[in-house]
Write a protein that holds these residues in place. Structure first.
Motif, PDB file in Angstrom:
ATOM      1  N   GLU A  85       0.949  -1.378  -0.003  1.00 54.98           N
ATOM      2  CA  GLU A  85      -0.171   0.101   0.229  1.00 54.98           C
ATOM      3  C   GLU A  85       0.918   1.180  -0.068  1.00 54.98           C
ATOM      4  O   GLU A  85       0.442   2.284  -0.840  1.00 54.98           O
ATOM      5  CB  GLU A  85      -0.948  -0.266   1.395  1.00 54.98           C
ATOM      6  CG  GLU A  85      -1.894   1.215   1.392  1.00 54.98           C
ATOM      7  CD  GLU A  85      -2.915   0.968   2.374  1.00 54.98           C
ATOM      8  OE1 GLU A  85      -3.492   2.039   2.850  1.00 54.98           O
ATOM      9  OE2 GLU A  85      -3.165  -0.110   2.753  1.00 54.98           O
ATOM     10  N   LYS A  86       1.998   1.168   0.830  1.00 51.09           N
ATOM     11  CA  LYS A  86       2.872   2.357   0.707  1.00 51.09           C
ATOM     12  C   LYS A  86       3.493   2.703  -0.578  1.00 51.09           C
ATOM     13  O   LYS A  86       3.533   3.728  -0.815  1.00 51.09           O
ATOM     14  CB  LYS A  86       3.844   2.132   1.867  1.00 51.09           C
ATOM     15  CG  LYS A  86       4.944   3.247   2.037  1.00 51.09           C
ATOM     16  CD  LYS A  86       5.771   2.969   3.319  1.00 51.09           C
ATOM     17  CE  LYS A  86       6.797   4.140   3.291  1.00 51.09           C
ATOM     18  NZ  LYS A  86       7.967   3.915   4.494  1.00 51.09           N
ATOM     19  N   HIS A  87       3.926   1.560  -1.319  1.00 47.70           N
ATOM     20  CA  HIS A  87       4.571   1.737  -2.498  1.00 47.70           C
ATOM     21  C   HIS A  87       3.566   2.256  -3.588  1.00 47.70           C
ATOM     22  O   HIS A  87       3.537   3.234  -4.121  1.00 47.70           O
ATOM     23  CB  HIS A  87       4.955   0.455  -3.227  1.00 47.70           C
ATOM     24  CG  HIS A  87       6.216  -0.048  -2.562  1.00 47.70           C
ATOM     25  ND1 HIS A  87       6.839  -1.039  -3.223  1.00 47.70           N
ATOM     26  CD2 HIS A  87       6.977   0.344  -1.394  1.00 47.70           C
ATOM     27  CE1 HIS A  87       8.309  -1.200  -2.412  1.00 47.70           C
ATOM     28  NE2 HIS A  87       8.058  -0.423  -1.153  1.00 47.70           N
ATOM     29  N   VAL A  88       2.280   1.824  -3.576  1.00 52.59           N
ATOM     30  CA  VAL A  88       1.223   2.466  -4.426  1.00 52.59           C
ATOM     31  C   VAL A  88       0.909   3.695  -4.117  1.00 52.59           C
ATOM     32  O   VAL A  88       0.699   4.520  -4.983  1.00 52.59           O
ATOM     33  CB  VAL A  88       0.043   1.559  -4.273  1.00 52.59           C
ATOM     34  CG1 VAL A  88      -1.203   2.160  -5.122  1.00 52.59           C
ATOM     35  CG2 VAL A  88       0.251  -0.023  -4.829  1.00 52.59           C
ATOM     36  N   GLN A  89       0.932   4.140  -2.965  1.00 51.39           N
ATOM     37  CA  GLN A  89       0.757   5.541  -2.562  1.00 51.39           C
ATOM     38  C   GLN A  89       1.679   6.340  -3.019  1.00 51.39           C
ATOM     39  O   GLN A  89       1.438   7.632  -3.498  1.00 51.39           O
ATOM     40  CB  GLN A  89       0.153   5.582  -1.133  1.00 51.39           C
ATOM     41  CG  GLN A  89       0.187   7.138  -0.624  1.00 51.39           C
ATOM     42  CD  GLN A  89      -0.037   7.151   1.048  1.00 51.39           C
ATOM     43  OE1 GLN A  89      -0.098   6.162   1.690  1.00 51.39           O
ATOM     44  NE2 GLN A  89       0.019   8.435   1.758  1.00 51.39           N
ATOM     45  N   GLN A  90       2.988   5.909  -2.850  1.00 53.20           N
ATOM     46  CA  GLN A  90       4.350   6.925  -3.187  1.00 53.20           C
ATOM     47  C   GLN A  90       4.408   7.193  -4.635  1.00 53.20           C
ATOM     48  O   GLN A  90       4.481   8.230  -5.091  1.00 53.20           O
ATOM     49  CB  GLN A  90       5.478   6.412  -2.734  1.00 53.20           C
ATOM     50  CG  GLN A  90       5.530   6.385  -1.288  1.00 53.20           C
ATOM     51  CD  GLN A  90       6.891   5.637  -0.680  1.00 53.20           C
ATOM     52  OE1 GLN A  90       7.332   4.863  -1.296  1.00 53.20           O
ATOM     53  NE2 GLN A  90       7.532   6.145   0.471  1.00 53.20           N
ATOM     54  N   ALA A  92       1.627   7.138  -6.745  1.00 50.17           N
ATOM     55  CA  ALA A  92       0.512   7.936  -7.095  1.00 50.17           C
ATOM     56  C   ALA A  92       1.102   9.433  -6.790  1.00 50.17           C
ATOM     57  O   ALA A  92       0.543  10.237  -7.635  1.00 50.17           O
ATOM     58  CB  ALA A  92      -0.509   7.281  -6.233  1.00 50.17           C
ATOM     59  N   GLU A  93       1.584   9.754  -5.393  1.00 52.51           N
ATOM     60  CA  GLU A  93       1.900  10.912  -5.279  1.00 52.51           C
ATOM     61  C   GLU A  93       2.949  11.514  -6.032  1.00 52.51           C
ATOM     62  O   GLU A  93       2.701  13.000  -6.393  1.00 52.51           O
ATOM     63  CB  GLU A  93       2.615  11.007  -3.941  1.00 52.51           C
ATOM     64  CG  GLU A  93       1.633  10.690  -2.630  1.00 52.51           C
ATOM     65  CD  GLU A  93       2.240  10.741  -1.305  1.00 52.51           C
ATOM     66  OE1 GLU A  93       3.570  10.730  -1.398  1.00 52.51           O
ATOM     67  OE2 GLU A  93       1.494  10.350  -0.347  1.00 52.51           O
TER      68      GLU A  93
END
Length: 516
Positions: A85-90, A92-93
């Protein structure tokens, strides 16, 4: 997680074989394609819609194309763990879109350094940086990214995408393994080249790479598996680059024996024929013509040559082919064959004919790699040769001119015989070979027994010194007139004394030729 659907591909290839067709099929499947430089120009010319790399990175290609893909927008899209989830969020940011398929092959470094007299600067310029980096990123993250480095894999990947919209985990894992083999080989070739350029011979780490020539039916024995590989830059005049003109597929033992025969025949500048069985010479002859050389090699040991491997250092002509055809041979290797010789020898269905090309071509200094359990031994090849000027006469009688010729001939052969080794020679041919014995006098007795009456007035070569005078005593009994050996034993005087007692001329080379 569910299988990763292939929605975005990055294509950047030096070897463009099959890439247009592959890209068009991806486009039909709705895959978005990113590309670079010459690959992008080619695909666009062929009507494929392409997103330029600079449109993804937001940064132009600079430094003559040296810098274009080394960017977070590329490697973030390759390295992101999709179920983290952290990778996907990063990503995207930072407006990074995942890349699902990478198709990359590298700058042609091997082809560049294969060119004669290539400039060092040109070689360096053909070291790829961005390509290996993308391949390694994608291969590391192969759970989510499919990576192709070989055009032969296009059809397999395309078939899976067409069928499932994704590529199976098994295929992705296999492709990732191929990538790391490919980049390892690429880096090994670069390291070899640069190491040679600075003159290092045995560096702190030893990295080599080979390319597969063929799978073999089996190894030394039927229960062993095997394949044949060659050096990436192998030149002419060796079995790895020989052209097979006729006959059955080569076996492991064929290749090993053929290499041994070739090493011996290269020792001679005059027309020569070498017959080998189990990597040891069973007959060696030189003559004014290749026919005469063959006749001498045959007469050396008409029994052992049956089923043997033949190497010649001159083209095979009609007359020689007619005589070769009379017996069963496994392989005949030569620089070339005349049309008439080929026609004659091709009548034998299973006889393997190998065209070697130029045997005088000089490769770079060769190194011999021998695997041992848990490691490897590396040494330079035994390329040492001697002339008459190198010989030290240690007996009262000096060898005659004819004896010196035969001693040097025998010395060239014994160098290639398994130790302990003894070779008897006479009239430009071997007449007795004692190979691979646990003691030297045993090897001498075998060679003398094989020679029979021919031993009288022959010469004897030994690959190492005599620890005792018993070998010279056996030579005297057989009527041998001259001996060549390295010398250097603490008991040399015992052998010299016996030679003097029997009128044998003996010379020292001060060079040993152990072969294990």
């Amino acid at each position: 997680m569910s299988a990763v659907q292939v929605k975005r591909a990055l294509i950047s290839v030096s070897d463009k074989t099959g890439i247009i067709e592959f890209a068009k099929e991806l486009e039909k499947l709705g895959v978005e394609i990113i590309s670079t430089g010459g690959t992008a120009a080619l695909l666009q010319k062929e009507g494929v819609k392409v997103i330029g790399i600079s449109d993804v990175t937001g940064f132009p290609e600079i430094l003559d194309g040296r810098l274009k893909t080394l960017d977070p927008h590329i490697h973030g899209g390759l390295l992101a763990v999709r179920d983290n989830e952290k990778h996907v969020q990063q990503i995207a940011e930072h407006n990074i879109t995942p890349i699902d398929l990478v198709v990359v092959n590298l700058y042609p470094f091997k082809q560049t350094i294969s060119k004669p007299n290539v400039a060092f600067a040109e070689a360096i310029e053909n070291i790829d940086i961005g390509g290996p980096t993308m391949l390694r990123s994608a291969a590391k993250n192969h759970k989510y990214v499919t990576v192709i480095v070989d055009a032969d894999d296009y059809s397999k990947v395309l078939e899976e995408i067409q069928t499932n919209g994704s590529v199976s985990d098994e295929t992705k894992r296999k492709l990732a393994a191929k990538v790391f083999r490919h980049t390892a080989a690429y880096d090994a070739l670069i390291s070899q080249y640069l190491t040679e350029q600075v003159g290092e011979q045995l560096p702190e780490s030893y990295t080599v790479t080979y390319e597969k020539v063929q799978d073999l039916r089996y190894g030394e024995n039927p229960h062993q598996t095997a394949a044949f590989y060659r050096e990436p830059l192998a030149g002419q005049g060796n079995i790895a680059t020989a052209k097979q003109l006729h006959g059955k597929e080569l076996s492991y033992n064929n290749i090993n024996d053929g290499n041994a025969a070739l090493a011996i025949v290269k020792e001679f500048s005059e027309p020569a024929i070498v017959a080998v069985k189990h990597t040891n010479p069973c007959g060696v002859g030189i003559g004014a013509t290749i026919l005469e050389a063959y006749q001498k090699a045959y007469e050396s040991d008409p029994v052992s040559i049956f089923g043997g491997i033949i190497a010649a250092n001159r083209p095979i002509d009609k007359e020689t082919a007619l005589q070769m055809k009379e017996i069963f041979l496994e392989i005949i290797m030569a620089p070339s064959f005349t049309e008439e010789a080929l026609e004659i020898l091709q009548e034998k269905k299973n006889l393997r004919l190998l065209e070697l090309g130029d045997l005088t071509a000089k490769d770079k200094a060769a190194w011999k790699l021998t695997s041992v359990e848990g490691g490897a031994l590396v040494q330079s090849e035994d390329a040492k040769q001697i002339t008459e000027a190198d010989l030290e006469v240690v007996t009262d009688r000096k060898p005659t001119k004819k004896e010196i010729e035969q001693l040097l001939f025998a010395w060239k052969v014994v160098k290639h015989v398994k130790s302990n080794a003894i070779v008897l020679a006479k009239d430009n041919m071997t007449i007795g070979v004692g190979a691979g014995q646990m003691n030297r006098v045993g090897a001498a007795r075998i060679a003398i027994e094989q020679a029979g009456d021919k031993a009288f007035r022959s010469v004897l070569a030994s690959d190492a010194f005599f620890p005792m005078p018993d070998t010279v005593e056996e030579a005297a009994k057989a009527g041998i007139t001259a001996v060549i050996q390295p010398g250097g034993s603490i008991r040399d005087e015992d052998s010299i004394k016996v030679a003097n007692e029997h009128g044998i001329a003996m010379v020292f080379t001060k060079i040993r030729h152990f072969k294990h």
